[in-house]
Write an enzyme that holds these catalytic residues in place. Structure first.
Site, PDB file in Angstrom:
ATOM      1  N   ASP A 186      -8.511  -2.883  13.960  1.00  0.00           N
ATOM      2  CA  ASP A 186      -9.820  -3.290  13.443  1.00  0.00           C
ATOM      3  C   ASP A 186      -9.720  -4.461  12.474  1.00  0.00           C
ATOM      4  OD1 ASP A 186      -8.657  -2.073  11.272  1.00  0.00           O
ATOM      5  OD2 ASP A 186     -10.208  -0.557  10.979  1.00  0.00           O
ATOM      6  N   ASP A 202       0.831  -1.204   0.000  1.00  0.00           N
ATOM      7  CA  ASP A 202       0.000   0.000   0.000  1.00  0.00           C
ATOM      8  C   ASP A 202       0.864   1.252   0.000  1.00  0.00           C
ATOM      9  OD1 ASP A 202       0.894  -0.259   2.655  1.00  0.00           O
ATOM     10  OD2 ASP A 202      -1.033  -1.026   3.327  1.00  0.00           O
ATOM     11  N   GLU A 205      -9.937  -1.984   4.460  1.00  0.00           N
ATOM     12  CA  GLU A 205     -10.654  -1.576   5.661  1.00  0.00           C
ATOM     13  C   GLU A 205     -11.897  -2.440   5.894  1.00  0.00           C
ATOM     14  OE1 GLU A 205      -9.046   0.260   7.473  1.00  0.00           O
ATOM     15  OE2 GLU A 205      -8.538   2.237   6.715  1.00  0.00           O
ATOM     16  N   HIS A 243      -7.868  -4.846   9.731  1.00  0.00           N
ATOM     17  CA  HIS A 243      -7.651  -4.657   8.301  1.00  0.00           C
ATOM     18  C   HIS A 243      -6.254  -5.119   7.905  1.00  0.00           C
ATOM     19  CE1 HIS A 243      -5.910  -0.667   9.615  1.00  0.00           C
ATOM     20  NE2 HIS A 243      -5.046  -0.974   8.670  1.00  0.00           N
TER      21      HIS A 243
END
Length: 290
Positions: free
Chosen positions: A141, A72, A148, A143
Site C-alpha cells: 500500500d 520502526d 501507513e 507505506h
C-alpha cells in the site's frame, strides 16, 4: 529522483549493497566522524544484508565507524521475540559484522513511556548529525516504515496504529495467525527522514561562510556536501502498483512513499516485476538514464 531497474531480486539486492558499500567507503568514516545509516526490516532487504555481510567478511567493508538507526519496531512484542525487529536485525545483519552494539539504535516498543522513547530517538538522530543514507522498503500500500496510508508527510517519530493491510501482510511471520500480529508500532515519521540532513547542510554552509568572512578556521570544509540520500527498495509484482503511485502520480499522503518525489536525492531500486504497472515510456526513460 532516479529509478534503477534490475532484472531480478538478486541483482537489485546486489546493486543496493554495492551502493551502500561505496557510500561508506567514499565517506571515509573514522573515530569522531561516523557514517549514519537508516535501515529497514522485512523480506526485501535480506538479500542486500547478505551481500553487505559478504563484503565485510571479504575484508572490503567495515562498520566500526558506522551508526545505524532502524526505522520502526512493534509495540508490546518482547525484545527477544523471534519476530521483533531487534531479533531480525541482530540475526540477519548485526551479529555478522563489526558494528559496535552501542551504535545500533532500534526503538524500544516496550518502553514505559512510548512518546518519550520516540522523542529520545529523534534526539539521537539529531545528535548523530542526521542520517547520511536512509535505506527503506515499502508495503504493497506504499507505506514507508510504518507510515501507513493517511499519515502526515511532515510526521515525526511516534506511535502508530497499523493498517489491516499491513497486519495481513505481516501475518506470515506469525504462523498466519492474525491474533498474534502486533497492531501498533513505533515508527520514524516521513518528516524525520525528509529533513534529517537539511539542518546539518544549512549549518555547514553558514559555518563555511562565517569562516571566510572573519578569517577563523571552523574546521569544516566546504567541499563536504552532507546531503541526505534516500534509497527505496521495491521488488516483486505485488508492489508494482505502489511503485506506480510513487513514480507516476503526484505526492499523496495516502501513498506515503510518494513524498520522496520531493526529496532531492532519492533512488528507487526495483526489479522488472515491480515495473509492471509503469508506462512503457517511463520504463524506457529510466532504463536509458543509467
Amino acid at each position: 529522483m532516479r529509478l534503477v531497474i534490475l532484472e531480478d531480486y538478486d541483482q537489485a539486492s546486489e546493486w543496493a549493497a554495492k551502493y551502500i558499500c561505496n557510500r561508506i567507503i567514499q565517506f571515509k568514516p573514522s573515530q569522531g566522524r561516523y557514517f549514519t545509516l537508516g535501515l529497514p526490516t522485512g523480506s526485501t532487504p535480506l538479500g542486500c544484508y547478505r551481500k553487505l555481510i559478504e563484503y565485510h567478511k571479504n575484508g572490503d567493508l567495515s562498520f566500526k565507524y558506522v551508526k545505524t538507526f532502524n526505522m520502526d519496531e512493534y509495540v508490546g512484542l518482547p525484545r527477544n521475540h523471534p519476530e521483533s525487529y531487534h531479533s531480525y536485525m541482530w540475526n540477519n545483519f548485526f551479529k555478522h559484522i563489526d558494528i559496535d552494539p552501542n551504535n545500533a539504535h532500534i526503538l524500544d516498543g516496550n518502553a514505559p513511556d512510548l512518546q518519550a522513547e520516540c522523542d529520545a530517538f529523534e534526539k539521537k538522530i539529531e545528535e548523530a548529525g542526521g542520517i547520511d543514507l536512509f535505506v527503506g522498503g515499502i508495503g504493497p500500500d506504499g507505506h514507508i516504515a510504518f507510515n501507513e496510508p493517511g499519515s502526515s508527510l511532515s510526521s515525526r517519530t511516534r506511535l502508530k496504529t497499523l493498517a489491516m493491510d499491513t497486519i495481513l501482510a505481516n501475518a506470515k511471520y506469525f504462523d498466519g495467525d492474525l491474533s498474534k500480529v502486533p497492531t501498533m508500532a513505533l515508527t520514524v515519521g516521513v518528516g524525520t527522514v525528509m529533513d534529517a540532513r537539511e539542518v546539518r547542510t544549512h549549518l555547514v554552509l553558514v559555518a563555511c561562510v562565517f569562516s571566510r568572512l572573519v578569517g577563523i578556521d571552523t574546521g569544516i570544509e566546504s567541499k563536504e556536501t552532507f546531503v541526505l540520500q534516500v534509497m527505496i527498495l521495491i521488488t516483486g509484482a505485488h508492489k508494482a502498483f505502489a511503485l506506480y503511485k510513487a513514480i507516476e502520480e503526484g505526492v499523496n499522503h495516502m501513498w506515503t512513499v510518494s513524498a520522496f518525489q520531493q526529496h532531492p536525492r532519492t533512488i528507487f531500486v526495483c526489479d522488472e516485476d515491480a515495473t509492471l504497472e509503469l508506462r512503457v515510456k517511463t520504463v524506457k526513460y529510466f532504463k536509458g538514464e543509467h
